[in-house]
Design a protein around this motif. Structure first.
Motif, PDB file in Angstrom:
ATOM      1  N   TYR A  70       3.366  -5.128   1.279  1.00 34.12           N
ATOM      2  CA  TYR A  70       3.160  -4.510  -0.003  1.00 34.12           C
ATOM      3  C   TYR A  70       4.078  -4.461  -0.107  1.00 34.12           C
ATOM      4  CZ  TYR A  70       0.634  -1.238   3.626  1.00 34.12           C
ATOM      5  OH  TYR A  70       0.121  -0.355   3.878  1.00 34.12           O
ATOM      6  N   ARG A  72       5.234  -5.880  -4.860  1.00 33.20           N
ATOM      7  CA  ARG A  72       5.483  -4.997  -5.987  1.00 33.20           C
ATOM      8  C   ARG A  72       6.495  -5.870  -6.985  1.00 33.20           C
ATOM      9  NH1 ARG A  72       7.904   1.315  -7.082  1.00 33.20           N
ATOM     10  NH2 ARG A  72       6.994   1.115  -8.728  1.00 33.20           N
ATOM     11  N   GLN A 101      -1.189  -4.368  -0.214  1.00 35.49           N
ATOM     12  CA  GLN A 101      -0.944  -4.386  -1.258  1.00 35.49           C
ATOM     13  C   GLN A 101      -0.515  -4.927  -2.470  1.00 35.49           C
ATOM     14  OE1 GLN A 101      -2.148   0.518  -1.437  1.00 35.49           O
ATOM     15  NE2 GLN A 101      -1.039   0.734  -3.480  1.00 35.49           N
ATOM     16  N   TYR A 102      -1.081  -5.025  -3.584  1.00 35.92           N
ATOM     17  CA  TYR A 102      -0.496  -5.612  -4.240  1.00 35.92           C
ATOM     18  C   TYR A 102      -0.478  -4.165  -6.060  1.00 35.92           C
ATOM     19  CZ  TYR A 102       2.215  -8.824  -7.122  1.00 35.92           C
ATOM     20  OH  TYR A 102       3.395  -9.735  -7.752  1.00 35.92           O
ATOM     21  N   ASP A 103       0.923  -3.864  -5.977  1.00 36.02           N
ATOM     22  CA  ASP A 103       1.403  -3.351  -7.018  1.00 36.02           C
ATOM     23  C   ASP A 103       2.199  -3.764  -8.624  1.00 36.02           C
ATOM     24  OD1 ASP A 103      -0.129  -0.787  -6.067  1.00 36.02           O
ATOM     25  OD2 ASP A 103       1.256  -0.929  -4.907  1.00 36.02           O
ATOM     26  N   ASN A 182      -3.526  -1.912  -9.732  1.00 36.56           N
ATOM     27  CA  ASN A 182      -2.834  -1.247  -8.434  1.00 36.56           C
ATOM     28  C   ASN A 182      -4.197  -2.355  -7.987  1.00 36.56           C
ATOM     29  OD1 ASN A 182      -2.044   1.432  -9.737  1.00 36.56           O
ATOM     30  ND2 ASN A 182      -0.425   0.598  -8.829  1.00 36.56           N
ATOM     31  N   GLN A 184      -6.036  -3.794  -3.927  1.00 32.05           N
ATOM     32  CA  GLN A 184      -5.823  -3.350  -1.712  1.00 32.05           C
ATOM     33  C   GLN A 184      -6.596  -4.381  -1.422  1.00 32.05           C
ATOM     34  OE1 GLN A 184      -5.728   0.482  -0.840  1.00 32.05           O
ATOM     35  NE2 GLN A 184      -7.359  -0.378   0.546  1.00 32.05           N
TER      36      GLN A 184
END
Length: 297
Positions: A70, A72, A101-103, A182, A184
Motif C-alpha cells: 500500500y 502513500r 492501493q495508492y493514497d 485514492n 485501488q
C-alpha cells in the motif's frame, strides 16, 4: 517547503522511503527508512518509478512473505501523475510485490516518519562535517550517514537513474487525475475516489486507459544498502493521566510515558482528535451569555 523556496537549490538529491511491514497478522508492525542518494537526478515520475521498483525488490528480498504493498505520498507532481500510477501494475509483476492501493495524503500531513528521520539524518551529516570531513558527492553522503554506527532504522544507497530506458508516456491517460486522491488497483482496472471510501468509487478499465508498457527501469546501484541495524515498531498506545509525552499532531489529545511510545504512535498516524467545532469568537460569546444568565453583567 513552498515551491518558490525549491527553485535554485543546489546539492545532491535524495529520496526517503518509509517502509512499514508486518510478518504475520498477529505480529507488530515494523518500520524502516530506505534512502536513495543521487549525484545527478531529475526529480520526475520516471525517477520515482525507478526508486519504487528498486524498493519493492529490496523488500521482497528481505521479506519473502510480503506479496502486496500500500503506497502513500504527498501530492508533488513527480507522484501525482498518470505515468507513475499506470506503471505500478507492471512494477508489481516484475518485483513480486503487487501495489494494491495508492493514497495521496492531505497537505502538511502523512510524512511524519520521513520528516523525523530526515531531521536525524541531517544532524548526523552535520556532525560528520564538523569533524572536518568533506561531503561533495553522493558517496560522501552515504559514508556520513553510516559513520559512528549509522542511524537506527535507516539505510542508504547510492544509485543512478538510467534515463535512456524511459518509454513514451504521452498515451497514458487517467481522466480527471488532478482531483483523484485514492486509487485501488483491481484485476481489470483501477477504482478511484476523490475522497477516501466515500461511495463505491469510479471504475476505470485498463482497456480504456491506453497504458504504454514501461519495461525495466534499470536503476543502477553504485553503492548498495548496508545491513539492517535496527527496526522500529509501530503500535497504538492509550494515554493516562500520569504520562508526560504528548503527540505532536495538532488536535490529538493522547499522551505517553516515553518518547519512544509517542514516536510509535505518530508513525502509526492513528490520532485521537478533540472535537472542537467552535471558533474562539463563538466560545467567548458563549461565556458572555453564561455570565449574563447569572446576572453578573
Amino acid at each position: 517547503e513552498q515551491m518558490s523556496d525549491f527553485f535554485g537549490k543546489r546539492g545532491r538529491s535524495w529520496h526517503i522511503s518509509a517502509v512499514i511491514t508486518r510478518a504475520t497478522m498477529e505480529s507488530k508492525h515494523e518500520d524502516e527508512c530506505f534512502v536513495h542518494i543521487f549525484n545527478n537526478c531529475s526529480q520526475n515520475s520516471f525517477a520515482v518509478l525507478s526508486i519504487i521498483k528498486d524498493l519493492l525488490h529490496k523488500v521482497k528480498q528481505e521479506y519473502p512473505v510480503v506479496t502486496t504493498a500500500y503506497l502513500r505520498s504527498d501530492n508533488a507532481g513527480c507522484y501525482h501523475n498518470r505515468h507513475l500510477l499506470l506503471s505500478l501494475r507492471e512494477v508489481g509483476v516484475r518485483t513480486g510485490v503487487r501495489p494494491v492501493q495508492y493514497d495521496f495524503s492531505e497537505p502538511l500531513a502523512g510524512k511524519e516518519i520521513c520528516d523525523r528521520k530526515t531531521a536525524a539524518m541531517k544532524s548526523h551529516i552535520k556532525c560528520w562535517v564538523n569533524k572536518r570531513h568533506n561531503i561533495v558527492t553522493a558517496e560522501d553522503m552515504k559514508v556520513a550517514l553510516e559513520s559512528n554506527g549509522g542511524i537506527k532504522g535507516a539505510r542508504a544507497a547510492v544509485v543512478e537513474v538510467d534515463t535512456t530506458r524511459e518509454r513514451n508516456k504521452d498515451n497514458n491517460k487517467i481522466p480527471g487525475i488532478s482531483v483523484l486522491n485514492n486509487l485501488q488497483y483491481e484485476e481489470r482496472g483501477i477504482r478511484v475516489w476523490k475522497v477516501y471510501d466515500i461511495g463505491p468509487g469510479r471504475f476505470i478499465p485498463y482497456s480504456g486507459l491506453g497504458v504504454t508498457p514501461q519495461g525495466d527501469t534499470g536503476l543502477r546501484v553504485i553503492k548498495p544498502f548496508g545491513q539492517a541495524t535496527h527496526r522500529g515498531s509501530v503500535g497504538e498506545s492509550v494515554g493516562h493521566q500520569s504520562e508526560i509525552y504528548s503527540c505532536q499532531e495538532t488536535g490529538c489529545i493522547l499522551t505517553f510515558k516515553t518518547q519512544a511510545e509517542a514516536d510509535n504512535h505518530m508513525d502509526a498516524g492513528k490520532h485521537r482528535l478533540e472535537v472542537d467545532c467552535e471558533s474562539m469568537y463563538d466560545r467567548v460569546r458563549r461565556k458572555l451569555v453564561g455570565i449574563d444568565d447569572r446576572g453578573d453583567v
